[in-house]
Design a protein around this motif. Structure first.
Motif, PDB file in Angstrom:
ATOM      1  N   VAL A 145     -24.342  25.094 -41.368  1.00  0.00           N
ATOM      2  CA  VAL A 145     -24.800  26.071 -40.381  1.00  0.00           C
ATOM      3  C   VAL A 145     -26.299  25.919 -40.135  1.00  0.00           C
ATOM      4  CG1 VAL A 145     -25.108  28.530 -39.907  1.00  0.00           C
ATOM      5  CG2 VAL A 145     -22.974  27.723 -40.926  1.00  0.00           C
ATOM      6  N   GLU A 146     -27.074  25.807 -41.200  1.00  0.00           N
ATOM      7  CA  GLU A 146     -28.530  25.712 -41.067  1.00  0.00           C
ATOM      8  C   GLU A 146     -28.942  24.482 -40.257  1.00  0.00           C
ATOM      9  OE1 GLU A 146     -31.134  27.577 -42.185  1.00  0.00           O
ATOM     10  OE2 GLU A 146     -29.869  29.169 -42.987  1.00  0.00           O
ATOM     11  N   VAL A 147     -28.412  23.329 -40.627  1.00  0.00           N
ATOM     12  CA  VAL A 147     -28.801  22.098 -39.936  1.00  0.00           C
ATOM     13  C   VAL A 147     -28.271  22.104 -38.505  1.00  0.00           C
ATOM     14  CG1 VAL A 147     -28.687  19.575 -39.959  1.00  0.00           C
ATOM     15  CG2 VAL A 147     -28.886  20.817 -42.112  1.00  0.00           C
ATOM     16  N   GLY A 148     -27.049  22.567 -38.330  1.00  0.00           N
ATOM     17  CA  GLY A 148     -26.446  22.550 -36.993  1.00  0.00           C
ATOM     18  C   GLY A 148     -27.073  23.535 -36.033  1.00  0.00           C
ATOM     19  N   VAL A 149     -27.240  24.788 -36.453  1.00  0.00           N
ATOM     20  CA  VAL A 149     -27.785  25.811 -35.556  1.00  0.00           C
ATOM     21  C   VAL A 149     -29.259  25.545 -35.263  1.00  0.00           C
ATOM     22  CG1 VAL A 149     -28.315  28.265 -35.321  1.00  0.00           C
ATOM     23  CG2 VAL A 149     -26.088  27.551 -36.195  1.00  0.00           C
ATOM     24  N   HIS A 150     -30.012  25.151 -36.277  1.00  0.00           N
ATOM     25  CA  HIS A 150     -31.412  24.798 -36.005  1.00  0.00           C
ATOM     26  C   HIS A 150     -31.514  23.512 -35.190  1.00  0.00           C
ATOM     27  CE1 HIS A 150     -33.393  28.073 -37.852  1.00  0.00           C
ATOM     28  NE2 HIS A 150     -33.050  27.791 -39.089  1.00  0.00           N
ATOM     29  N   GLY A 151     -30.488  22.682 -35.247  1.00  0.00           N
ATOM     30  CA  GLY A 151     -30.440  21.528 -34.356  1.00  0.00           C
ATOM     31  C   GLY A 151     -30.396  21.956 -32.897  1.00  0.00           C
ATOM     32  N   LEU A 152     -29.709  23.062 -32.611  1.00  0.00           N
ATOM     33  CA  LEU A 152     -29.713  23.605 -31.246  1.00  0.00           C
ATOM     34  C   LEU A 152     -31.121  24.051 -30.853  1.00  0.00           C
ATOM     35  CD1 LEU A 152     -26.469  25.811 -31.281  1.00  0.00           C
ATOM     36  CD2 LEU A 152     -26.727  23.481 -30.427  1.00  0.00           C
ATOM     37  N   ASP A 153     -31.830  24.668 -31.802  1.00  0.00           N
ATOM     38  CA  ASP A 153     -33.207  25.080 -31.533  1.00  0.00           C
ATOM     39  C   ASP A 153     -34.096  23.869 -31.249  1.00  0.00           C
ATOM     40  OD1 ASP A 153     -32.542  27.773 -32.075  1.00  0.00           O
ATOM     41  OD2 ASP A 153     -32.915  27.480 -34.218  1.00  0.00           O
ATOM     42  N   LEU A 154     -33.918  22.827 -32.037  1.00  0.00           N
ATOM     43  CA  LEU A 154     -34.731  21.625 -31.861  1.00  0.00           C
ATOM     44  C   LEU A 154     -34.415  20.941 -30.531  1.00  0.00           C
ATOM     45  CD1 LEU A 154     -34.507  20.326 -35.523  1.00  0.00           C
ATOM     46  CD2 LEU A 154     -36.617  21.017 -34.346  1.00  0.00           C
ATOM     47  N   ALA A 199     -23.608  34.171 -30.913  1.00  0.00           N
ATOM     48  CA  ALA A 199     -23.471  34.805 -32.220  1.00  0.00           C
ATOM     49  C   ALA A 199     -24.751  34.749 -33.034  1.00  0.00           C
ATOM     50  CB  ALA A 199     -22.339  34.140 -33.000  1.00  0.00           C
ATOM     51  N   THR A 200     -25.610  33.773 -32.757  1.00  0.00           N
ATOM     52  CA  THR A 200     -26.843  33.630 -33.530  1.00  0.00           C
ATOM     53  C   THR A 200     -28.070  34.086 -32.752  1.00  0.00           C
ATOM     54  OG1 THR A 200     -27.155  31.328 -32.794  1.00  0.00           O
ATOM     55  CG2 THR A 200     -25.887  31.687 -34.815  1.00  0.00           C
ATOM     56  N   GLY A 201     -27.855  34.745 -31.605  1.00  0.00           N
ATOM     57  CA  GLY A 201     -28.972  35.267 -30.828  1.00  0.00           C
ATOM     58  C   GLY A 201     -29.703  34.237 -30.006  1.00  0.00           C
ATOM     59  N   ARG A 202     -29.133  33.027 -29.874  1.00  0.00           N
ATOM     60  CA  ARG A 202     -29.778  31.989 -29.052  1.00  0.00           C
ATOM     61  C   ARG A 202     -29.511  32.198 -27.568  1.00  0.00           C
ATOM     62  NH1 ARG A 202     -30.257  31.421 -34.508  1.00  0.00           N
ATOM     63  NH2 ARG A 202     -31.672  29.691 -34.995  1.00  0.00           N
ATOM     64  N   ALA A 203     -28.544  33.011 -27.232  1.00  0.00           N
ATOM     65  CA  ALA A 203     -28.250  33.346 -25.835  1.00  0.00           C
ATOM     66  C   ALA A 203     -27.930  34.833 -25.765  1.00  0.00           C
ATOM     67  CB  ALA A 203     -27.071  32.526 -25.312  1.00  0.00           C
ATOM     68  N   ALA A 204     -28.408  35.493 -24.714  1.00  0.00           N
ATOM     69  CA  ALA A 204     -28.230  36.941 -24.580  1.00  0.00           C
ATOM     70  C   ALA A 204     -26.786  37.284 -24.231  1.00  0.00           C
ATOM     71  CB  ALA A 204     -29.172  37.476 -23.510  1.00  0.00           C
ATOM     72  N   LEU A 205     -26.352  38.438 -24.700  1.00  0.00           N
ATOM     73  CA  LEU A 205     -25.032  38.958 -24.361  1.00  0.00           C
ATOM     74  C   LEU A 205     -25.118  39.746 -23.057  1.00  0.00           C
ATOM     75  CD1 LEU A 205     -24.009  40.328 -27.859  1.00  0.00           C
ATOM     76  CD2 LEU A 205     -22.990  38.345 -26.727  1.00  0.00           C
ATOM     77  N   THR A 206     -24.114  39.582 -22.192  1.00  0.00           N
ATOM     78  CA  THR A 206     -24.014  40.427 -21.005  1.00  0.00           C
ATOM     79  C   THR A 206     -23.452  41.789 -21.412  1.00  0.00           C
ATOM     80  OG1 THR A 206     -21.749  39.767 -20.485  1.00  0.00           O
ATOM     81  CG2 THR A 206     -23.540  38.365 -19.626  1.00  0.00           C
ATOM     82  N   ASP A 207     -23.541  42.754 -20.506  1.00  0.00           N
ATOM     83  CA  ASP A 207     -22.991  44.080 -20.792  1.00  0.00           C
ATOM     84  C   ASP A 207     -21.486  43.995 -21.047  1.00  0.00           C
ATOM     85  OD1 ASP A 207     -25.488  45.190 -20.504  1.00  0.00           O
ATOM     86  OD2 ASP A 207     -25.165  45.853 -18.427  1.00  0.00           O
ATOM     87  N   ARG A 208     -20.807  43.160 -20.261  1.00  0.00           N
ATOM     88  CA  ARG A 208     -19.362  43.009 -20.433  1.00  0.00           C
ATOM     89  C   ARG A 208     -19.040  42.401 -21.790  1.00  0.00           C
ATOM     90  NH1 ARG A 208     -16.105  38.728 -20.027  1.00  0.00           N
ATOM     91  NH2 ARG A 208     -13.875  39.094 -19.619  1.00  0.00           N
TER      92      ARG A 208
END
Length: 225
Positions: A145-154, A199-208
Motif C-alpha cells: 500500500v505504501e509504495v503503491g499509493v505513494h507511487g500515485l503521488d509521485l 479512498a486515500t483522499g487523492r481525489a475529492a468525493l462528490t455529494d452523490r
C-alpha cells in the motif's frame, strides 16, 4: 504470502526503474503530500520499504493482534507522529541529495527487506514501530500500500501516468474494498484506480458519492505513512 510478496517486488522494481530515469530537477518538484518535495517523499518511501529488515531482526511477538486494515488506524496518526514523520523524511532526504543516491538507496532498502522476508518461516510475526503485533504477511501488505499509493503521488508530481503494477493494484484494491467495511457500493461505478484515489483522499468525493458511502456505512482506512 507469496501473492503479497510478488506484489511488493513488482511495485518496488517498477519504482526503481522510474527513479533511474529522473533528473536532479525532478527531485525538487512539489508533491501532493505537502510540505514534501519529491526527494522527501522518496526518502519516506525508502524507509517504509526497508522497515522490515530491523523488524525481522527483533524478537517476534507471541500472537498477532492487528491486521493490515487495523494498522491503518486513525488513533496512531496523531499530529505529533505526523510531524515526526515529515521531519524524518526531510532529514533523510538531505543525506541522499542526488538522483543516483536516491535510486540506489531505494534499491538497497527494498531488496534487503525482500531478502529478509524470504529467510523467514511460515507464520512469522513482527512488531511494528507503533507497537502493533502482526503477521509478516499482513505487514508486508501495508508495504505494498505504501509504495503503491505513494507511487500515485509521485506520478502526479512528475506529471506522468500512474505506473501502478497489476499485482500491487490487486492487493491494494482488495484491502480497500473488503477490509473492515465491506465491498464498495456498486452505484459508485469506480474502477480500482479511482477507488484508491478516492479512498486515500487523492481525489475529492462528490455529494452523490459521499451519500452512497454514508448509506453503506463504508469506513475508509487512515493513511498517515
Amino acid at each position: 504470502m507469496e501473492t503479497v510478496r510478488v506484489a511488493f517486488r513488482d511495485e518496488c522494481e517498477r519504482l526503481e526503474e522510474v527513479l533511474h530515469g529522473l533528473d536532479e530537477a525532478d527531485l525538487d518538484r512539489p508533491t501532493p503530500c505537502p510540505p514534501w518535495a519529491v526527494r522527501d517523499l522518496l526518502a519516506h518511501v525508502r524507509t517504509g520499504a526497508g522497515r522490515l529488515v530491523d523488524m525481522l531482526a527483533a524478537p517476534a511477538p507471541q500472537r498477532a493482534e492487528v491486521d493490515a486494515a487495523g494498522y491503518f488506524g486513525a488513533a496512531k496518526f496523531t499530529p505529533e507522529v505526523d510531524r515526526a514523520r515529515i521531519d524524518v523524511a526531510q532529514q533523510e532526504a538531505r543525506e541522499m541529495p542526488g538522483v543516483r543516491e536516491v535510486a540506489d538507496g531505494f534499491a538497497r532498502a527494498w531488496r534487503s527487506a525482500d531478502a529478509a522476508v524470504a529467510a523467514q518461516p511460515p507464520g512469522r510475526l513482527v512488531r511494528t514501530r507503533h507497537g502493533d503485533a502482526m503477521t509478516l504477511t499482513e505487514f508486508l501488505r501495508t508495504r505494498v500500500v505504501e509504495v503503491g499509493v505513494h507511487g500515485l503521488d509521485l506520478a502526479d508530481a512528475l506529471h506522468r501516468q500512474p505506473w501502478l503494477t497489476p499485482t500491487a493494484t490487486d492487493v491494494i484494491a482488495d484491502l480497500l474494498s473488503d477490509a473492515r467495511s465491506g465491498p464498495v457500493p456498486d452505484g459508485l461505478g469506480w474502477d480500482r484506480l479511482t477507488l484508491m484515489r478516492k479512498a486515500t483522499g487523492r481525489a475529492a468525493l462528490t455529494d452523490r458519492e459521499r451519500a452512497l458511502i454514508d448509506r453503506a456505512g463504508l469506513r475508509w482506512l487512515t493513511f498517515g505513512g
